[in-house]
Every structure is written in C-alpha cells, then in structure tokens.
Motif scaffolding. Structure first.
Motif, short mmCIF file in Angstrom:
data_model
loop_
_atom_site.label_atom_id
_atom_site.label_comp_id
_atom_site.label_asym_id
_atom_site.label_seq_id
_atom_site.Cartn_x
_atom_site.Cartn_y
_atom_site.Cartn_z
N GLY A 58 0.79 -1.22 0.00
CA GLY A 58 0.00 0.00 0.00
C GLY A 58 0.82 1.27 0.00
N GLN A 59 2.13 1.15 -0.24
CA GLN A 59 2.98 2.34 -0.23
C GLN A 59 2.95 3.07 -1.56
OE1 GLN A 59 6.79 0.79 0.86
NE2 GLN A 59 6.27 0.60 3.04
N VAL A 60 2.56 2.39 -2.62
CA VAL A 60 2.45 3.00 -3.95
C VAL A 60 0.99 2.93 -4.37
CG1 VAL A 60 3.14 2.82 -6.36
CG2 VAL A 60 4.81 2.35 -4.58
N GLN A 61 0.42 4.08 -4.72
CA GLN A 61 -0.99 4.13 -5.10
C GLN A 61 -1.18 4.08 -6.61
OE1 GLN A 61 -3.40 3.96 -2.84
NE2 GLN A 61 -1.82 3.88 -1.26
N ASP A 62 -0.14 4.39 -7.36
CA ASP A 62 -0.25 4.48 -8.82
C ASP A 62 0.03 3.12 -9.45
OD1 ASP A 62 -0.51 5.41 -11.36
OD2 ASP A 62 1.38 6.51 -11.39
N VAL A 63 -1.04 2.41 -9.82
CA VAL A 63 -0.89 1.09 -10.42
C VAL A 63 -0.24 1.18 -11.80
CG1 VAL A 63 -3.16 0.97 -11.51
CG2 VAL A 63 -2.05 -1.11 -10.76
N HIS A 64 -0.39 2.33 -12.47
CA HIS A 64 0.23 2.50 -13.79
C HIS A 64 1.75 2.41 -13.70
CE1 HIS A 64 -3.73 4.45 -14.24
NE2 HIS A 64 -3.68 3.94 -15.46
N GLN A 65 2.30 3.01 -12.67
CA GLN A 65 3.74 2.99 -12.47
C GLN A 65 4.25 1.56 -12.29
OE1 GLN A 65 4.92 5.07 -8.93
NE2 GLN A 65 6.98 5.50 -9.71
N VAL A 66 3.50 0.78 -11.53
CA VAL A 66 3.88 -0.61 -11.27
C VAL A 66 3.79 -1.43 -12.55
CG1 VAL A 66 3.31 -2.68 -9.94
CG2 VAL A 66 3.11 -0.43 -8.87
N MET A 67 2.73 -1.24 -13.32
CA MET A 67 2.55 -2.00 -14.56
C MET A 67 3.59 -1.62 -15.61
SD MET A 67 0.23 -4.09 -13.88
CE MET A 67 0.02 -4.79 -15.49
N ILE A 68 3.91 -0.34 -15.71
CA ILE A 68 4.91 0.10 -16.67
C ILE A 68 6.27 -0.48 -16.33
CG2 ILE A 68 6.20 2.12 -17.50
CD1 ILE A 68 3.52 3.64 -17.39
N ALA A 69 6.63 -0.47 -15.05
CA ALA A 69 7.92 -1.03 -14.63
C ALA A 69 7.96 -2.54 -14.91
CB ALA A 69 8.16 -0.75 -13.15
N GLY A 70 6.85 -3.22 -14.68
CA GLY A 70 6.79 -4.66 -14.94
C GLY A 70 6.92 -4.98 -16.42
N GLN A 71 6.23 -4.22 -17.25
CA GLN A 71 6.31 -4.44 -18.70
C GLN A 71 7.69 -4.08 -19.26
OE1 GLN A 71 4.19 -5.87 -20.94
NE2 GLN A 71 3.22 -6.52 -19.03
N LYS A 72 8.28 -3.02 -18.72
CA LYS A 72 9.62 -2.63 -19.15
C LYS A 72 10.61 -3.75 -18.83
CE LYS A 72 13.16 0.84 -18.21
NZ LYS A 72 13.50 2.00 -17.40
N ALA A 73 10.54 -4.29 -17.63
CA ALA A 73 11.44 -5.38 -17.25
C ALA A 73 11.18 -6.62 -18.10
CB ALA A 73 11.26 -5.70 -15.77
N SER A 74 9.92 -6.89 -18.39
CA SER A 74 9.58 -8.06 -19.20
C SER A 74 10.11 -7.93 -20.62
CB SER A 74 8.06 -8.24 -19.22
OG SER A 74 7.69 -9.28 -20.06
N VAL A 75 9.94 -6.77 -21.22
CA VAL A 75 10.41 -6.55 -22.60
C VAL A 75 11.94 -6.63 -22.65
CG1 VAL A 75 10.60 -4.80 -24.42
CG2 VAL A 75 8.40 -5.28 -23.37
N MET A 76 12.60 -6.05 -21.66
CA MET A 76 14.05 -6.09 -21.64
C MET A 76 14.55 -7.53 -21.50
SD MET A 76 14.98 -2.76 -19.34
CE MET A 76 16.76 -2.82 -19.55
N LEU A 77 13.88 -8.33 -20.68
CA LEU A 77 14.29 -9.72 -20.51
C LEU A 77 14.03 -10.53 -21.78
CD1 LEU A 77 15.42 -11.86 -18.60
CD2 LEU A 77 13.08 -12.33 -17.87
N GLN A 78 12.90 -10.29 -22.43
CA GLN A 78 12.60 -10.99 -23.68
C GLN A 78 13.61 -10.64 -24.77
OE1 GLN A 78 8.57 -10.05 -24.75
NE2 GLN A 78 7.70 -11.19 -23.04
N MET A 79 14.00 -9.38 -24.85
CA MET A 79 14.98 -8.99 -25.84
C MET A 79 16.34 -9.64 -25.54
SD MET A 79 16.20 -5.27 -27.16
CE MET A 79 17.65 -5.03 -26.17
#
Length: 99
Positions: A58-79
């Motif tokens: 509950g320390q981060v309220q912005d779910v967009h920030q969490v999703m963007i960081a997750g997708q960024k990490a996922s794309v970097m790992l896939q590449m």
C-alpha cells in the motif's frame, strides 16, 4: 551567374581518420557492453519487484507505475533472451561450417 566558375572550385575531401582496434580492445569493449546491458536488465527486474512489493504493502498508489515497470522489465528480458538465442544460433552455424 557563371556556372563554370563553380566547376573550378576543388571538391572538399574530408579527412577521415580511422582508428584500428586490436582484437583485445574489441573483445574488452564488447564484454563491457554486454555486462552493462545485463546489469540494466537486472536493475529493471529489481525495480519492478520493489514496486510490486510496495504496491502490495500500500505504499504506492499508482498502479500505472507498477505496470509500466513490470512491462519494461519483461520486454528487456525478452529482448535479452532473443539476443542470446541468436548468438547461440550463430555459434552453432559457425561450428557446422566445413574448414
């Protein structure tokens, strides 16, 4: 306007100085590049995990920030995995070549 006057002007020849690199310098710089790229992928994975943990607590309220960081990490790992696959494929192709 005299067009012939322009033809008398000599062309500008750029002075291109090419530096030759030794195989040791090339392998060192390539190794440093790969290490840096893997460190960036790892940093993105760690950042994504930290944001997900903070969101769960509950320390981060912005779910967009969490999703963007997750997708960024996922794309970097896939590449990274695709580059690894191409390197292995290239190595195998070289090993198949007759001498």
């Amino acid at each position: 306007m005299d067009i012939n006057a322009l033809s008398r002007i000599g062309g500008v020849q750029p002075q291109i100085q090419t530096k030759t690199y030794t195989p040791d310098e090339v392998s060192t710089s390539f190794s440093a590049y790969l290490s840096d790229a893997l460190n960036q992928v790892n940093q993105a994975q760690v950042e994504s995990a930290n944001l997900a943990d903070k969101f769960a607590m509950g320390q981060v309220q912005d779910v967009h920030q969490v999703m963007i960081a997750g997708q960024k990490a996922s794309v970097m790992l896939q590449m990274t995995m695709q580059v690894r696959n191409k390197v292995i494929e290239s190595y195998q192709e070289i090993m198949r070549m007759p001498l």
